[in-house]
Design a protein around this motif. Structure first.
Motif, PDB file in Angstrom:
ATOM      1  N   VAL A 170       0.835  -1.206   0.000  1.00 43.79           N
ATOM      2  CA  VAL A 170       0.000   0.000   0.000  1.00 43.79           C
ATOM      3  C   VAL A 170       0.867   1.251   0.000  1.00 43.79           C
ATOM      4  N   LEU A 171       1.939   1.246   0.799  1.00 43.81           N
ATOM      5  CA  LEU A 171       2.834   2.401   0.821  1.00 43.81           C
ATOM      6  C   LEU A 171       3.458   2.646  -0.542  1.00 43.81           C
ATOM      7  N   LEU A 172       3.887   1.590  -1.215  1.00 46.02           N
ATOM      8  CA  LEU A 172       4.529   1.751  -2.513  1.00 46.02           C
ATOM      9  C   LEU A 172       3.547   2.264  -3.565  1.00 46.02           C
ATOM     10  N   VAL A 173       2.356   1.694  -3.595  1.00 48.06           N
ATOM     11  CA  VAL A 173       1.354   2.119  -4.584  1.00 48.06           C
ATOM     12  C   VAL A 173       0.941   3.565  -4.358  1.00 48.06           C
ATOM     13  N   LEU A 224       3.397   6.496  -5.426  1.00 46.66           N
ATOM     14  CA  LEU A 224       3.245   6.932  -6.824  1.00 46.66           C
ATOM     15  C   LEU A 224       1.999   7.790  -6.993  1.00 46.66           C
ATOM     16  N   ILE A 225       0.902   7.360  -6.371  1.00 49.65           N
ATOM     17  CA  ILE A 225      -0.342   8.134  -6.467  1.00 49.65           C
ATOM     18  C   ILE A 225      -0.147   9.538  -5.902  1.00 49.65           C
ATOM     19  N   GLN A 226       0.548   9.645  -4.768  1.00 49.71           N
ATOM     20  CA  GLN A 226       0.799  10.958  -4.165  1.00 49.71           C
ATOM     21  C   GLN A 226       1.620  11.853  -5.081  1.00 49.71           C
ATOM     22  N   VAL A 227       2.661  11.287  -5.666  1.00 46.62           N
ATOM     23  CA  VAL A 227       3.526  12.072  -6.554  1.00 46.62           C
ATOM     24  C   VAL A 227       2.701  12.633  -7.723  1.00 46.62           C
ATOM     25  N   VAL A 279       2.721  17.477  13.710  1.00 44.14           N
ATOM     26  CA  VAL A 279       4.042  17.818  14.233  1.00 44.14           C
ATOM     27  C   VAL A 279       4.787  16.496  14.344  1.00 44.14           C
ATOM     28  N   SER A 280       5.936  16.385  13.652  1.00 46.59           N
ATOM     29  CA  SER A 280       6.617  15.106  13.543  1.00 46.59           C
ATOM     30  C   SER A 280       8.123  15.269  13.671  1.00 46.59           C
ATOM     31  N   LYS A 281       8.792  14.185  14.016  1.00 49.10           N
ATOM     32  CA  LYS A 281      10.254  14.175  14.030  1.00 49.10           C
ATOM     33  C   LYS A 281      10.775  14.318  12.601  1.00 49.10           C
ATOM     34  N   VAL A 282      11.805  15.118  12.428  1.00 53.74           N
ATOM     35  CA  VAL A 282      12.363  15.344  11.096  1.00 53.74           C
ATOM     36  C   VAL A 282      12.931  14.060  10.505  1.00 53.74           C
ATOM     37  N   GLU A 283      13.341  13.122  11.342  1.00 54.33           N
ATOM     38  CA  GLU A 283      13.913  11.871  10.848  1.00 54.33           C
ATOM     39  C   GLU A 283      12.924  11.076   9.996  1.00 54.33           C
ATOM     40  N   LEU A 284      11.629  11.241  10.247  1.00 56.31           N
ATOM     41  CA  LEU A 284      10.624  10.477   9.518  1.00 56.31           C
ATOM     42  C   LEU A 284      10.385  11.008   8.105  1.00 56.31           C
ATOM     43  N   ALA A 285      10.964  12.153   7.782  1.00 49.37           N
ATOM     44  CA  ALA A 285      10.753  12.757   6.470  1.00 49.37           C
ATOM     45  C   ALA A 285      11.641  12.171   5.385  1.00 49.37           C
ATOM     46  N   LYS A 286      12.409  11.136   5.723  1.00 51.83           N
ATOM     47  CA  LYS A 286      13.284  10.497   4.740  1.00 51.83           C
ATOM     48  C   LYS A 286      13.184   8.978   4.858  1.00 51.83           C
ATOM     49  N   GLY A 287      13.174   8.320   3.692  1.00 47.01           N
ATOM     50  CA  GLY A 287      13.373   6.884   3.654  1.00 47.01           C
ATOM     51  C   GLY A 287      12.151   6.004   3.769  1.00 47.01           C
ATOM     52  N   ILE A 288      10.958   6.561   4.017  1.00 49.50           N
ATOM     53  CA  ILE A 288       9.762   5.729   4.167  1.00 49.50           C
ATOM     54  C   ILE A 288       8.803   6.063   3.026  1.00 49.50           C
ATOM     55  N   PRO A 289       8.545   5.116   2.118  1.00 48.35           N
ATOM     56  CA  PRO A 289       7.623   5.398   1.011  1.00 48.35           C
ATOM     57  C   PRO A 289       6.290   5.938   1.512  1.00 48.35           C
ATOM     58  N   SER A 290       5.710   6.852   0.790  1.00 51.43           N
ATOM     59  CA  SER A 290       4.414   7.470   1.098  1.00 51.43           C
ATOM     60  C   SER A 290       4.462   8.363   2.328  1.00 51.43           C
ATOM     61  N   ILE A 291       4.903   7.814   3.462  1.00 49.55           N
ATOM     62  CA  ILE A 291       4.866   8.557   4.722  1.00 49.55           C
ATOM     63  C   ILE A 291       5.826   9.745   4.681  1.00 49.55           C
ATOM     64  N   SER A 292       7.059   9.503   4.284  1.00 51.18           N
ATOM     65  CA  SER A 292       8.046  10.591   4.227  1.00 51.18           C
ATOM     66  C   SER A 292       7.644  11.632   3.191  1.00 51.18           C
ATOM     67  N   LYS A 315       5.516  17.152   1.898  1.00 50.65           N
ATOM     68  CA  LYS A 315       4.641  17.926   1.013  1.00 50.65           C
ATOM     69  C   LYS A 315       3.387  18.480   1.693  1.00 50.65           C
ATOM     70  N   SER A 316       3.018  17.932   2.837  1.00 51.38           N
ATOM     71  CA  SER A 316       1.754  18.331   3.477  1.00 51.38           C
ATOM     72  C   SER A 316       1.857  19.628   4.262  1.00 51.38           C
ATOM     73  N   GLY A 317       3.088  20.059   4.557  1.00 49.96           N
ATOM     74  CA  GLY A 317       3.264  21.225   5.420  1.00 49.96           C
ATOM     75  C   GLY A 317       3.499  20.849   6.860  1.00 49.96           C
ATOM     76  N   ALA A 318       3.753  19.567   7.128  1.00 49.83           N
ATOM     77  CA  ALA A 318       3.987  19.106   8.497  1.00 49.83           C
ATOM     78  C   ALA A 318       5.141  19.861   9.142  1.00 49.83           C
ATOM     79  N   ALA A 319       5.054  20.031  10.449  1.00 51.03           N
ATOM     80  CA  ALA A 319       6.137  20.651  11.212  1.00 51.03           C
ATOM     81  C   ALA A 319       7.166  19.570  11.513  1.00 51.03           C
ATOM     82  N   LEU A 320       8.280  19.601  10.798  1.00 52.39           N
ATOM     83  CA  LEU A 320       9.321  18.587  10.951  1.00 52.39           C
ATOM     84  C   LEU A 320      10.377  19.109  11.911  1.00 52.39           C
ATOM     85  N   ILE A 321      10.330  18.629  13.137  1.00 49.91           N
ATOM     86  CA  ILE A 321      11.152  19.232  14.187  1.00 49.91           C
ATOM     87  C   ILE A 321      12.382  18.390  14.497  1.00 49.91           C
ATOM     88  N   ASP A 322      13.465  19.094  14.761  1.00 52.21           N
ATOM     89  CA  ASP A 322      14.720  18.490  15.224  1.00 52.21           C
ATOM     90  C   ASP A 322      14.745  18.659  16.739  1.00 52.21           C
TER      91      ASP A 322
END
Length: 245
Positions: free
Chosen positions: A20-23, A26-29, A103-116, A121-128
């Motif tokens: 589901v994440l992989l499909v 692509l849909i999100q992009v 509001v999310s950890k900045v680490e989650l913004a890389k490496g996870i299909p769909s979620i990252s 792109k959503s405007g989430a607050a990516l905090i360090d």
């Protein structure tokens, strides 16, 4: 015997989860680049709907209750307790009419299909968490965004997950910044129950036949109150709901 069943069903669900994440990546992009931000967010809602209802594979019972009607004409700040990554899946799907942005950890913004991709792109607050100034600026930016769009911000004041279900201390800072930057926002507590019990040891194995619950509680009008009073009221409401489960 249950451990064997949990392991088997978890394997099936996690394979489904990955596909589901992989499909939907692509849909999100496609939605983001060729359509609009709103269409992209709708694709994210459906992504989380598929992830959430796929939990039926494990015999999971899903429960959602709204004890108050959510406004559509003003921004909202969702304040929730935090037990598991599955908290977010339910919140995005059940609260989709208000377009929650996290509001999310900045680490989650890389490496996870769909979620990252969605976090970027959503405007989430990516905090360090190691950079207080950066975290304040990101949360302030999110507050301004929801004030302009009348979308919702979602924040977990505990900061980290509570595996036991017992509430940790609620930090005031993030909520205070959101209230300041979105002065027309209504604060809405969300009580989340049993998600920590569903995956007590991480993502494998998941526990079958659990009942997971998300409850929208009575809104809190922040005008005329301090941020400390608002956060304390939200925590008390969430705690009361969890104890009655």
């Amino acid at each position: 015997m249950k451990k064997i069943i949990d392991s088997l069903l978890s394997s099936i669900y996690l394979l489904y989860f990955g596909l589901v994440l992989l499909v939907f990546h692509l849909i999100q992009v496609i939605c983001f680049n060729f359509f609009s931000r709103k269409i992209h967010q709708q694709s994210v809602h459906w992504l989380n709907g598929f992830l959430l209802h796929g939990l039926w594979i494990l015999g999971t019972r899903l429960d959602f209750k709204a004890k108050a009607e959510l406004p559509g004409d003003r921004p909202v700040i969702f304040v929730a307790n935090h037990q598991s990554m599955f908290d977010i899946i339910g919140m995005i799907w059940y609260l989709r009419k208000n377009y929650p942005i996290f509001v999310s950890k900045v680490e989650l913004a890389k490496g996870i299909p769909s979620i990252s991709y969605n976090l970027r792109k959503s405007g989430a607050a990516l905090i360090d968490r190691k950079d207080g100034k950066q975290a304040i600026m990101e949360i302030a930016r999110l507050g301004k965004l929801i004030e302009e769009t009348k979308f919702a911000a979602a924040i977990f004041p505990e900061g980290t997950r509570s595996r036991t279900g017992e509430l940790k201390s609620f930090a005031v800072g993030g909520v205070a910044i959101l209230i300041k930057k979105a002065p027309n926002a209504l604060v809405v507590p969300i009580a989340i129950k049993n998600t920590g019990k569903f995956n007590p040891r991480g993502v494998f194995p998941l526990s079958s036949c659990e009942r997971l619950s998300w409850t929208v509680l009575a809104p809190i009008e922040p005008k005329g109150k301090t941020a400390e009073e608002v956060v304390e009221a939200a925590k008390a409401a969430i705690e009361s709901e969890i104890r009655s489960f």
